[in-house]
Design a protein around this motif. Structure first.
Motif, PDB file in Angstrom:
ATOM      1  N   LEU A  48     -35.227 -28.363 -45.807  1.00  0.00           N
ATOM      2  CA  LEU A  48     -34.797 -27.063 -45.290  1.00  0.00           C
ATOM      3  C   LEU A  48     -34.604 -26.041 -46.399  1.00  0.00           C
ATOM      4  O   LEU A  48     -34.777 -24.843 -46.194  1.00  0.00           O
ATOM      5  CB  LEU A  48     -33.485 -27.226 -44.498  1.00  0.00           C
ATOM      6  CG  LEU A  48     -32.954 -25.987 -43.785  1.00  0.00           C
ATOM      7  CD1 LEU A  48     -33.939 -25.494 -42.728  1.00  0.00           C
ATOM      8  CD2 LEU A  48     -31.601 -26.282 -43.143  1.00  0.00           C
ATOM      9  N   PHE A  49     -34.277 -26.519 -47.601  1.00  0.00           N
ATOM     10  CA  PHE A  49     -34.040 -25.631 -48.735  1.00  0.00           C
ATOM     11  C   PHE A  49     -35.250 -25.533 -49.664  1.00  0.00           C
ATOM     12  O   PHE A  49     -35.275 -24.690 -50.558  1.00  0.00           O
ATOM     13  CB  PHE A  49     -32.826 -26.112 -49.526  1.00  0.00           C
ATOM     14  CG  PHE A  49     -31.548 -26.067 -48.735  1.00  0.00           C
ATOM     15  CD1 PHE A  49     -30.732 -24.949 -48.764  1.00  0.00           C
ATOM     16  CD2 PHE A  49     -31.172 -27.138 -47.934  1.00  0.00           C
ATOM     17  CE1 PHE A  49     -29.567 -24.900 -48.017  1.00  0.00           C
ATOM     18  CE2 PHE A  49     -30.002 -27.099 -47.183  1.00  0.00           C
ATOM     19  CZ  PHE A  49     -29.199 -25.971 -47.234  1.00  0.00           C
ATOM     20  N   ARG A  66     -36.939 -34.239 -41.378  1.00  0.00           N
ATOM     21  CA  ARG A  66     -35.596 -33.801 -41.032  1.00  0.00           C
ATOM     22  C   ARG A  66     -35.135 -32.821 -42.111  1.00  0.00           C
ATOM     23  O   ARG A  66     -35.616 -32.873 -43.250  1.00  0.00           O
ATOM     24  CB  ARG A  66     -34.656 -35.003 -40.965  1.00  0.00           C
ATOM     25  CG  ARG A  66     -34.987 -35.984 -39.839  1.00  0.00           C
ATOM     26  CD  ARG A  66     -34.450 -37.373 -40.100  1.00  0.00           C
ATOM     27  NE  ARG A  66     -35.156 -38.028 -41.204  1.00  0.00           N
ATOM     28  CZ  ARG A  66     -35.004 -39.301 -41.549  1.00  0.00           C
ATOM     29  NH1 ARG A  66     -34.172 -40.067 -40.887  1.00  0.00           N
ATOM     30  NH2 ARG A  66     -35.687 -39.812 -42.563  1.00  0.00           N
ATOM     31  N   PRO A  67     -34.208 -31.923 -41.821  1.00  0.00           N
ATOM     32  CA  PRO A  67     -33.803 -30.907 -42.792  1.00  0.00           C
ATOM     33  C   PRO A  67     -33.354 -31.438 -44.146  1.00  0.00           C
ATOM     34  O   PRO A  67     -33.598 -30.806 -45.177  1.00  0.00           O
ATOM     35  CB  PRO A  67     -32.665 -30.172 -42.081  1.00  0.00           C
ATOM     36  CG  PRO A  67     -33.035 -30.264 -40.641  1.00  0.00           C
ATOM     37  CD  PRO A  67     -33.615 -31.654 -40.486  1.00  0.00           C
ATOM     38  N   PHE A  68     -32.706 -32.621 -44.157  1.00  0.00           N
ATOM     39  CA  PHE A  68     -32.215 -33.151 -45.428  1.00  0.00           C
ATOM     40  C   PHE A  68     -33.076 -34.286 -45.977  1.00  0.00           C
ATOM     41  O   PHE A  68     -32.626 -35.037 -46.847  1.00  0.00           O
ATOM     42  CB  PHE A  68     -30.752 -33.578 -45.296  1.00  0.00           C
ATOM     43  CG  PHE A  68     -29.797 -32.408 -45.385  1.00  0.00           C
ATOM     44  CD1 PHE A  68     -29.302 -31.988 -46.600  1.00  0.00           C
ATOM     45  CD2 PHE A  68     -29.438 -31.708 -44.243  1.00  0.00           C
ATOM     46  CE1 PHE A  68     -28.443 -30.903 -46.692  1.00  0.00           C
ATOM     47  CE2 PHE A  68     -28.578 -30.623 -44.309  1.00  0.00           C
ATOM     48  CZ  PHE A  68     -28.081 -30.214 -45.539  1.00  0.00           C
ATOM     49  N   TYR A  89     -25.823 -29.611 -37.307  1.00  0.00           N
ATOM     50  CA  TYR A  89     -26.590 -29.325 -36.087  1.00  0.00           C
ATOM     51  C   TYR A  89     -28.087 -29.363 -36.372  1.00  0.00           C
ATOM     52  O   TYR A  89     -28.870 -29.972 -35.628  1.00  0.00           O
ATOM     53  CB  TYR A  89     -26.198 -27.950 -35.544  1.00  0.00           C
ATOM     54  CG  TYR A  89     -27.046 -27.497 -34.372  1.00  0.00           C
ATOM     55  CD1 TYR A  89     -26.684 -27.802 -33.063  1.00  0.00           C
ATOM     56  CD2 TYR A  89     -28.224 -26.781 -34.580  1.00  0.00           C
ATOM     57  CE1 TYR A  89     -27.469 -27.408 -31.990  1.00  0.00           C
ATOM     58  CE2 TYR A  89     -29.018 -26.386 -33.511  1.00  0.00           C
ATOM     59  CZ  TYR A  89     -28.633 -26.699 -32.221  1.00  0.00           C
ATOM     60  OH  TYR A  89     -29.434 -26.308 -31.158  1.00  0.00           O
ATOM     61  N   LEU A  90     -28.503 -28.724 -37.462  1.00  0.00           N
ATOM     62  CA  LEU A  90     -29.928 -28.692 -37.793  1.00  0.00           C
ATOM     63  C   LEU A  90     -30.450 -30.068 -38.181  1.00  0.00           C
ATOM     64  O   LEU A  90     -31.577 -30.438 -37.822  1.00  0.00           O
ATOM     65  CB  LEU A  90     -30.174 -27.691 -38.928  1.00  0.00           C
ATOM     66  CG  LEU A  90     -29.937 -26.228 -38.569  1.00  0.00           C
ATOM     67  CD1 LEU A  90     -30.224 -25.337 -39.766  1.00  0.00           C
ATOM     68  CD2 LEU A  90     -30.796 -25.803 -37.383  1.00  0.00           C
ATOM     69  N   GLU A  91     -29.656 -30.834 -38.888  1.00  0.00           N
ATOM     70  CA  GLU A  91     -30.089 -32.183 -39.260  1.00  0.00           C
ATOM     71  C   GLU A  91     -30.386 -33.021 -38.010  1.00  0.00           C
ATOM     72  O   GLU A  91     -31.323 -33.815 -37.995  1.00  0.00           O
ATOM     73  CB  GLU A  91     -29.016 -32.866 -40.122  1.00  0.00           C
ATOM     74  CG  GLU A  91     -29.319 -34.305 -40.505  1.00  0.00           C
ATOM     75  CD  GLU A  91     -30.449 -34.461 -41.515  1.00  0.00           C
ATOM     76  OE1 GLU A  91     -30.764 -35.616 -41.855  1.00  0.00           O
ATOM     77  OE2 GLU A  91     -31.031 -33.452 -41.957  1.00  0.00           O
ATOM     78  N   GLU A  92     -29.600 -32.804 -36.978  1.00  0.00           N
ATOM     79  CA  GLU A  92     -29.815 -33.557 -35.738  1.00  0.00           C
ATOM     80  C   GLU A  92     -30.963 -32.999 -34.908  1.00  0.00           C
ATOM     81  O   GLU A  92     -31.776 -33.764 -34.373  1.00  0.00           O
ATOM     82  CB  GLU A  92     -28.547 -33.535 -34.884  1.00  0.00           C
ATOM     83  CG  GLU A  92     -28.713 -34.290 -33.565  1.00  0.00           C
ATOM     84  CD  GLU A  92     -27.471 -34.261 -32.697  1.00  0.00           C
ATOM     85  OE1 GLU A  92     -27.546 -34.719 -31.537  1.00  0.00           O
ATOM     86  OE2 GLU A  92     -26.420 -33.789 -33.174  1.00  0.00           O
ATOM     87  N   HIS A  93     -31.074 -31.675 -34.808  1.00  0.00           N
ATOM     88  CA  HIS A  93     -31.987 -31.074 -33.835  1.00  0.00           C
ATOM     89  C   HIS A  93     -33.298 -30.533 -34.407  1.00  0.00           C
ATOM     90  O   HIS A  93     -34.292 -30.467 -33.675  1.00  0.00           O
ATOM     91  CB  HIS A  93     -31.282 -29.914 -33.113  1.00  0.00           C
ATOM     92  CG  HIS A  93     -30.149 -30.340 -32.242  1.00  0.00           C
ATOM     93  ND1 HIS A  93     -28.857 -30.434 -32.697  1.00  0.00           N
ATOM     94  CD2 HIS A  93     -30.114 -30.719 -30.938  1.00  0.00           C
ATOM     95  CE1 HIS A  93     -28.067 -30.838 -31.715  1.00  0.00           C
ATOM     96  NE2 HIS A  93     -28.801 -31.019 -30.639  1.00  0.00           N
ATOM     97  N   LEU A  94     -33.320 -30.122 -35.660  1.00  0.00           N
ATOM     98  CA  LEU A  94     -34.499 -29.452 -36.209  1.00  0.00           C
ATOM     99  C   LEU A  94     -35.454 -30.442 -36.871  1.00  0.00           C
ATOM    100  O   LEU A  94     -35.022 -31.333 -37.606  1.00  0.00           O
ATOM    101  CB  LEU A  94     -34.073 -28.398 -37.233  1.00  0.00           C
ATOM    102  CG  LEU A  94     -35.191 -27.533 -37.822  1.00  0.00           C
ATOM    103  CD1 LEU A  94     -35.813 -26.631 -36.747  1.00  0.00           C
ATOM    104  CD2 LEU A  94     -34.665 -26.694 -38.985  1.00  0.00           C
TER     105      LEU A  94
END
Length: 247
Positions: free
Chosen positions: A76-77, A115-117, A99-104
């Motif tokens: 994400l970064f 996943r974002p992370f 929230y983003l880690e779960e949904h995005l």
């Protein structure tokens, strides 16, 4: 619900701000692609990436030293495109990041689904790049059903904020049990909806941000989205296509 977005060409390495939590799920496939790309000569790599000499040289140097498990940045970064500027994850609080880690989920020609992370390194490999291997003639063929099946295993509702280049590696493989909703961000021109690339990227980023700030868990809630002067258009929308018109 899972929200899918496209990656960005421009990437950075930042291991100081926030650390990654895990490596990508399809890292073995990424290693296979890396092996293939490393075999390309200068002209072949330039043609694959469709870029100028400076960008070709930058990415060849990246390939030379690339280690997919070290000096990684949370996905994400790592991406720096317009969409990610409007997501602006750097100013999120922990609740929004969780929230983003779960949904995005970020789709990628090189990493598959991120996943974002998930920890990534800078790369250049678009989904539509004409890379061939022993058993495939395109990245769409390489990934085949894997990405769709991964997403479907996580949720029966997918909100599509990705470009057509990326969403078409998902949509053909989903079963009827999976609800696949695409957002269109456009303007009315002679009573037709026209979607402009730059504005759509901005709106997709704003939508992700909007959802994270409000902790949205029902796709119907995004109909209240009103940023960048966009409003949900009930008449032009369908059950699987949500149309937002800029006023």
């Amino acid at each position: 619900m899972r929200v899918i977005i496209s990656p960005a060409k421009k990437m950075k390495t930042d291991t100081d701000f926030l650390g990654s939590r895990q490596l990508p799920r399809f890292l073995d496939e990424s290693k296979m692609l890396l092996t293939l790309v490393k075999k390309l000569n200068y002209e072949e790599a330039k043609a694959l990436w469709k870029c100028n000499d400076a960008i070709t040289e930058l990415n060849l140097e990246r390939l030379r030293i690339m280690d997919l498990t070290r000096q990684v940045t949370p996905a994400l970064f790592a991406y720096e495109g317009l969409q990610y500027q409007h997501i602006a994850p750097g100013v999120f609080e922990q609740q929004e990041l969780e929230y983003l880690e779960e949904h995005l989920r970020i789709l990628s020609g090189f990493y598959g689904v991120l996943r974002p992370f998930d920890g990534v390194v800078p790369y250049r490999l678009e989904m539509q790049a004409k890379l061939e291997g022993p058993d495939f003639h395109s990245l769409y063929q390489f990934w085949n059903r894997k990405l769709a099946e991964e997403l479907a295993s996580e949720s029966s509702c997918i909100l599509n904020l990705a470009s057509k280049e990326y969403s078409k590696c998902i949509s053909p493989y989903l079963s009827r049990e999976t609800r696949f909703i695409t957002c269109v961000f456009g303007q009315c021109v002679n009573d037709n909806v026209v979607e402009k690339g730059t504005l759509a990227k901005m709106a997709r980023g704003e939508m992700v941000r909007y959802m994270a700030e409000r902790q949205i868990d029902s796709v119907e809630e995004i109909k209240a989205f009103n940023r960048l002067r966009f409003r949900f258009d009930e008449e032009r929308s369908t059950e699987l296509t949500y149309v937002f018109i800029q006023e």
